[in-house]
Design a protein around this motif. Structure first.
Motif, short mmCIF file in Angstrom:
data_model
loop_
_atom_site.label_atom_id
_atom_site.label_comp_id
_atom_site.label_asym_id
_atom_site.label_seq_id
_atom_site.Cartn_x
_atom_site.Cartn_y
_atom_site.Cartn_z
N VAL A 8 1.05 -1.10 -0.23
CA VAL A 8 0.42 -0.28 -0.09
C VAL A 8 0.97 1.27 0.32
O VAL A 8 1.86 1.26 1.08
CB VAL A 8 -0.89 0.21 1.76
CG1 VAL A 8 -1.71 1.09 1.51
CG2 VAL A 8 -1.35 -0.97 1.08
N THR A 9 0.86 1.73 -0.77
CA THR A 9 1.38 3.90 -0.49
C THR A 9 0.53 4.89 -0.85
O THR A 9 -0.41 4.92 -1.02
CB THR A 9 1.83 3.58 -2.33
OG1 THR A 9 3.03 2.66 -2.38
CG2 THR A 9 2.57 5.04 -2.41
N ASP A 10 0.70 5.62 0.56
CA ASP A 10 0.01 6.62 0.27
C ASP A 10 1.29 7.28 0.70
O ASP A 10 2.36 7.97 2.23
CB ASP A 10 -0.47 6.51 1.01
CG ASP A 10 -1.41 7.57 2.22
OD1 ASP A 10 -1.51 8.38 0.57
OD2 ASP A 10 -2.98 7.43 2.63
N VAL A 67 9.05 -1.13 5.27
CA VAL A 67 8.56 0.48 4.57
C VAL A 67 9.61 1.55 3.92
O VAL A 67 10.66 1.32 3.85
CB VAL A 67 8.13 1.35 5.73
CG1 VAL A 67 7.82 3.41 5.57
CG2 VAL A 67 7.01 1.25 6.95
N THR A 68 8.98 1.35 2.64
CA THR A 68 10.04 2.46 1.91
C THR A 68 9.79 3.64 1.51
O THR A 68 8.78 4.20 1.41
CB THR A 68 10.45 1.65 0.27
OG1 THR A 68 9.01 1.22 0.24
CG2 THR A 68 10.90 0.85 0.91
N ASP A 69 11.04 4.75 1.33
CA ASP A 69 10.67 6.46 1.03
C ASP A 69 10.33 6.34 -0.59
O ASP A 69 10.29 5.25 -1.72
CB ASP A 69 11.01 7.31 1.70
CG ASP A 69 12.27 7.14 0.97
OD1 ASP A 69 13.16 6.23 0.15
OD2 ASP A 69 13.48 8.00 1.75
N LYS A 70 10.24 7.42 -0.90
CA LYS A 70 9.69 7.05 -2.81
C LYS A 70 10.78 7.20 -3.37
O LYS A 70 11.19 6.62 -4.80
CB LYS A 70 9.80 8.91 -2.53
CG LYS A 70 8.44 9.89 -1.92
CD LYS A 70 8.27 11.21 -2.87
CE LYS A 70 7.01 11.49 -1.86
NZ LYS A 70 7.28 13.12 -2.07
N SER A 71 12.31 7.05 -2.98
CA SER A 71 13.23 6.78 -3.36
C SER A 71 13.17 4.86 -3.58
O SER A 71 14.36 4.41 -4.01
CB SER A 71 14.45 7.60 -3.27
OG SER A 71 14.70 6.63 -1.93
N GLY A 72 12.33 4.66 -2.47
CA GLY A 72 12.91 3.37 -2.61
C GLY A 72 13.56 2.43 -1.25
O GLY A 72 14.04 1.08 -1.29
N LYS A 73 14.16 3.90 -0.37
CA LYS A 73 15.02 3.20 0.79
C LYS A 73 14.27 2.56 1.74
O LYS A 73 13.18 3.74 1.84
CB LYS A 73 15.67 4.12 0.56
CG LYS A 73 16.13 4.04 1.93
CD LYS A 73 17.67 5.38 2.62
CE LYS A 73 18.22 5.45 3.36
NZ LYS A 73 19.11 6.32 4.04
N LYS A 74 14.60 1.47 2.83
CA LYS A 74 13.91 1.32 3.59
C LYS A 74 14.19 2.06 4.43
O LYS A 74 15.16 2.14 4.50
CB LYS A 74 14.11 -0.06 3.70
CG LYS A 74 13.41 -1.49 2.43
CD LYS A 74 14.16 -3.38 3.30
CE LYS A 74 12.95 -3.59 2.07
NZ LYS A 74 13.56 -4.90 2.65
N ILE A 75 13.15 2.51 5.33
CA ILE A 75 13.35 3.38 6.93
C ILE A 75 12.40 2.29 7.66
O ILE A 75 12.00 1.16 7.57
CB ILE A 75 12.57 4.60 6.37
CG1 ILE A 75 10.89 4.34 5.57
CG2 ILE A 75 13.24 5.12 5.46
CD1 ILE A 75 10.27 6.09 5.52
#
Length: 569
Positions: free
Chosen positions: A179-181, A204-212
């Protein structure tokens, strides 16, 4: 165990409790949603400072600097005593530091409770002690899922040996739910589930695809008991959507499990014994309803209905009824009730008759296979960090624990958890020692002023105990004492109980009493203990105390073997 009060939380946070008492509280916190909320609220009450430089504590570099100063193992948590114990006044420490430094300095006891801390480096440090991933060649019935799809998802250092083995044997279901939001993508990639526990693996990943690390890090940084529902609501349901609540509190709708790191991913889950029993059987299919509303400062909607098929694991689970009894030399009876084989663990359950005069404090045994290989071992008189972590799943085991529902009586239930073993193998439990409580009667008066001049030596049924100068401290909570002591134990006596009774000169009983010792074996086979008795009174101005000891722990040699083999039908 009854729920925790402020004094117990204080002692736990300041690491003033013996190892087994801490294990009791850790297990209670893991399953009691009320105490989890109380625990968070209590931490919030302590948060009275506003540190301008708090952001620097969040950096991995700073945490690494802290770790460089730590020993190879976190001695304050895993050892009963340090030569120079550090006393931490949590009332004077900001919870922001506790949470945002990964609890790396002041909160090692909390790290044990939650499994890891905010920093991946520090989490690896802790998990390196508890979970050496060294899977056995022993296998269980193969599951329906492709191991190659999920095994590599689990971090080798942060996944306990049981879940890792369940994944290798095909009992971890791969998932592809995203799910992306608000530019953040939350993914659920696998679920491990058997009748013992559930563990969901996600990221959880951010816009760049990096896992946070937001999902699990929030739990240890900004979520409190009052605000948790602003971040997430997670419920357990059957396949028809019917809510499943805890057996002990039907009013609690949400699941109180805590998320933990797992490499770059997070793991979320917990034990299932609080939700199901014979009268309330586990359904074949479950749904973990996850409603995530906020990740750190980002509000959004990340909703999942995670399907959990319990049928393969339920079919693979085997319970072997044993019901074998041993009458100890003291008259107490030990019963090996049953062995339970799950895809993610193997458990042995013992009980004892617990007569008042012959209390069973624990035992020592090995679990061997048909080739004579030791595949499990237990000894209640050694410490947690001395156990073989390639065999035990420490966080799910408990031995001679304290029953808080009665007056500090030893428990009559012992559950020991090992890596998954094959129920078809010819296993044997070989027990050679039973530890019992040997009744004694001793009351020693200790004057604070007199102990400053000379130690006080007492003989308790042949056990020589020397009390030394008391270290005392007063604060708003009352009066605390550290009483250094040394004990030379009599033949066959291997320990002193963790729980003592201490009263002041007016007969007021101390709120908390904890024994913390190091053990050394003398050349003649007797035991020497060096350590301290930690005491907390609710009142101040205590000048004299009476220390009451009602039993010592005796080693009783036995020779008891019980075959553990699945009945062929």
């Amino acid at each position: 165990m009854t729920c925790l009060d402020k004094f117990m939380l204080n002692a736990y946070l300041e690491d003033k409790l013996p190892l087994r008492r801490k294990q009791e509280i850790q297990r209670h916190l893991d399953t009691c949603s009320s105490c989890q909320i109380k625990f968070e609220q209590y931490l919030d009450e302590l948060d009275t400072s506003d540190y301008e430089a708090e952001d620097v504590w969040q950096t991995e570099e700073t945490i690494q600097n802290v770790m460089d100063k730590l020993p190879a193992y976190p001695m304050n948590v895993l050892k009963p005593i340090q030569k120079k114990p550090v006393q931490i006044n949590w009332k004077k420490r900001s919870v922001d530091i506790v949470k945002k430094t990964t609890i790396a300095v002041a909160g090692l006891a909390m790290v044990v409770t939650f499994g890891t801390a905010v920093s991946p480096t520090f989490a690896s440090y802790m998990n390196g002690i508890y979970a050496s991933i060294n899977p056995s060649e022993i296998t269980v019935t193969k599951g329906p899922y492709n191991a190659k799809q999920v095994v590599n998802l689990f971090d080798k250092k942060q996944t306990d040996i049981g879940v890792k083995k369940a994944a290798e044997n095909g009992f971890v279901q791969p998932l592809d739910m995203k799910v992306t939001d608000q530019g953040l993508t939350m993914e659920i990639s696998a679920v491990a589930a058997d009748p013992l526990r559930i563990l969901v693996l996600g990221s959880v990943t951010d816009k760049s695809g990096k896992k946070i690390p937001s999902f699990w890090k929030d739990q240890f940084s900004i979520i409190t008991g009052d605000t948790v529902h602003e971040f997430r609501e997670i419920r357990l349901k059957d396949k028809n959507g019917k809510l499943i609540t805890r057996l002990d509190d039907k009013t609690k709708e949400t699941v109180p499990w805590l998320p933990l790191p797992n490499g770059e991913n997070f793991a979320y889950g917990g034990r299932l014994d609080a939700y199901f029993n014979e009268a309330n059987p586990m359904p074949d299919e479950l749904i973990l309803e996850m409603r995530v509303k906020r990740l750190t400062d980002t509000k959004g909607t990340w909703n999942f209905d995670i399907p959990i098929d319990m049928r393969p694991a339920k079919a693979a689970m085997k319970t072997v009824a044993l019901n074998k009894e041993l009458e100890t030399p003291t008259g107490a009876t030990v019963e090996l009730k049953e062995a339970r084989f799950f895809p993610s663990a193997t458990q042995l359950e013992f009980s004892n008759s617990n007569p008042k005069e012959n209390v069973v404090e624990g035992f020592r045994y090995e679990l061997v296979d048909e080739k004579g290989t030791v595949v499990g071992k237990w000894d209640d008189m050694i410490e947690l960090d001395e156990r073989d972590n390639t065999l035990n799943i420490v966080g799910m085991s408990h031995g001679a624990s304290i029953d808080f529902t009665e007056k500090w009586q030893p428990s009559t239930s012992f559950v020991h958890t090992y890596m998954p073993l094959d129920p078809a193998k010819n296993l044997t439990m070989k027990l050679d020692v039973v530890y019992t409580g040997e009744k004694v009667s001793s009351q020693t008066k200790l004057s604070l002023a007199e102990l400053e001049k000379n130690p006080k030596k007492v003989d308790v049924a042949g056990n020589q105990i020397t009390f030394q100068s008391i270290e005392m401290g007063d604060d708003e909570e009352g009066t605390s004492f550290d009483i250094p002591l040394e004990a030379i134990l009599a033949k066959d006596i291997v320990g002193l109980p963790e729980r003592w009774t201490v009263k002041d000169e007016n007969g007021n009983e101390a709120r908390l009493v904890s024994l913390m010792v190091n053990k050394k074996e003398n050349l003649d086979g007797t035991i020497k203990l060096e350590g301290k008795l930690e005491v907390l009174f609710e009142k101040k101005d205590v000048k004299e105390i009476s220390v009451v000891l009602d039993r010592v722990i005796k080693e009783n040699k036995v020779d008891w073997e019980v075959p553990i083999k699945e009945d062929k039908k």
